[in-house]
Design a protein around this motif. Structure first.
Motif, PDB file in Angstrom:
ATOM      1  N   TYR A  28       0.821  -1.205   0.000  1.00 36.58           N
ATOM      2  CA  TYR A  28       0.000   0.000   0.000  1.00 36.58           C
ATOM      3  C   TYR A  28       0.858   1.260   0.000  1.00 36.58           C
ATOM      4  O   TYR A  28       0.615   2.193  -0.778  1.00 36.58           O
ATOM      5  CB  TYR A  28      -0.927  -0.004   1.220  1.00 36.58           C
TER       6      TYR A  28
ATOM      7  N   GLY B 131      -2.591  -0.546  -5.727  1.00 32.23           N
ATOM      8  CA  GLY B 131      -3.086  -0.110  -4.435  1.00 32.23           C
ATOM      9  C   GLY B 131      -4.466  -0.664  -4.136  1.00 32.23           C
ATOM     10  O   GLY B 131      -4.705  -1.226  -3.063  1.00 32.23           O
TER      11      GLY B 131
ATOM     12  N   ARG C 259      -5.636  -3.656  -1.414  1.00 31.11           N
ATOM     13  CA  ARG C 259      -6.662  -3.363  -0.422  1.00 31.11           C
ATOM     14  C   ARG C 259      -7.780  -4.407  -0.440  1.00 31.11           C
ATOM     15  O   ARG C 259      -8.333  -4.754   0.601  1.00 31.11           O
ATOM     16  CB  ARG C 259      -7.264  -1.980  -0.695  1.00 31.11           C
TER      17      ARG C 259
END
Length: 338
Positions: free
Chosen positions: A144, A190, A194
């Motif tokens: 991240y 990203g 997630r």
């Protein structure tokens, strides 16, 4: 003849393809040829105005109705929505890369898949090793943060070009392409990380037994036990926890302890991984709401919330927009619209 073009009635008849025979006879050979081509164009596109209105209506209807359907699906059956959206997010870009020939993206995607596959394998094993939750959260934290930095770098490159600073170094087009590339990679990996970590969080916590996504947990949380990793939070560990350790000593007892408003205690690293990395805003055991602001220790954490909102938008663009436009094209085909 030039006077005819200045005549509004003649110009309107020309545009509509309704010149009289007398008017056509007054045209030059070149004008006659152009008028015949114009008439052929009008014949081929007859009724297209109404078709364009219908096509626009179908497109707008699909865009608005899809928003309600996606939100309803996400609310009523989140698990299936999560699986479908993650599958599309993971597969669609790779298929586009294969079709258009993007070797750089395929290389990065493959390397990510290998490492991420190993992490998911560790998170899915039973029994779950004590260090696995921390390893999983560490990997997705690094992923991240890396995606955030790469995406921010790309955005800064684009702004640098937009305001004309890149022209001073003769690097306009090349820098803009690099900026778009960096921003795209940062946003894509990203949001992918997630989504994967959310599934891993549920799987690991359910395996440990103090958490159940629906219904009651398998184990009753007694004493100072961290429901995220299943290990004791102090030397006063219960017998069941000690029996799981080959050395007969509880793990992580020297870590900082965090107590939620519901009075359940956790290792600081475990609960931060659960809430901030794993996208959970509830206690892993009793599911009471958690105030995530307590975990934001610096302005960096607050600013990243804007990035998280942006990642949700990327998911829609990558996964649902191709599906919506595919459905629109199918509707055009069924209605015989070109």
């Amino acid at each position: 003849m030039e006077n005819h073009y200045n005549d509004p009635a003649f110009a309107s008849a020309w545009h509509d393809g309704t010149l009289t025979n007398e008017q056509i006879l007054e045209l030059t050979p070149d004008q006659t040829e152009r008028y015949q081509l114009h008439q052929q164009y009008l014949k081929e596109h007859k009724g297209h105005e109404s078709q364009h209105e219908l096509m626009a209506f179908i497109l707008l209807f699909a865009l608005f109705s899809s928003q309600f359907l996606i939100l309803y699906w996400k609310k009523k059956h989140y698990s299936s929505y999560q699986i479908v959206s993650l599958t599309g997010l993971y597969i669609f870009p790779a298929l586009f890369a294969l079709y258009d020939g993007w070797p750089r993206f395929l290389t990065v995607w493959t390397l990510f898949s290998i490492v991420n596959g190993y992490v998911i394998h560790k998170a899915s094993r039973k029994p779950l090793e004590a260090m696995t939750p921390r390893m999983v959260y560490k990997w997705y934290t690094v992923l991240y943060n890396a995606s955030f930095v790469i995406g921010l770098t790309g955005y800064c490159m684009m702004i640098f070009v937009f305001f004309g600073f890149a022209a001073l170094f003769n690097a306009g087009p090349g820098l803009m392409q690099a900026g778009i590339l960096f921003l795209s990679y940062g946003l894509y990996f990203g949001v992918l990380g997630r989504d994967f970590v959310e599934i891993c969080s549920d799987r690991m916590a359910s395996t440990i037994g103090y958490y159940s996504k629906e219904g009651l947990p398998q184990k009753n949380l007694q004493g100072e036990i961290c429901a995220v990793c299943g290990q004791a939070t102090s030397h006063q560990a219960n017998v069941a926890t000690l029996a799981d350790q080959p050395t007969g000593k509880p793990m992580f007892v020297d870590d900082e302890i965090h107590q939620l408003a519901c009075k359940h205690v956790f290792h600081e690293k475990c609960i931060r991984g659960w809430c901030l990395v794993g996208k959970k805003d509830i206690c892993p055991y009793c599911k009471e709401k958690v105030d995530l602001k307590r975990f934001k220790k610096n302005p960096w954490d607050t600013q990243q919330q804007l990035y998280l909102n942006l990642l949700d938008g990327v998911r829609y663009l990558v996964v649902w927009q191709p599906v919506i436009f595919g459905a629109v094209q199918l509707a055009y085909y069924l209605f015989g619209l070109d």
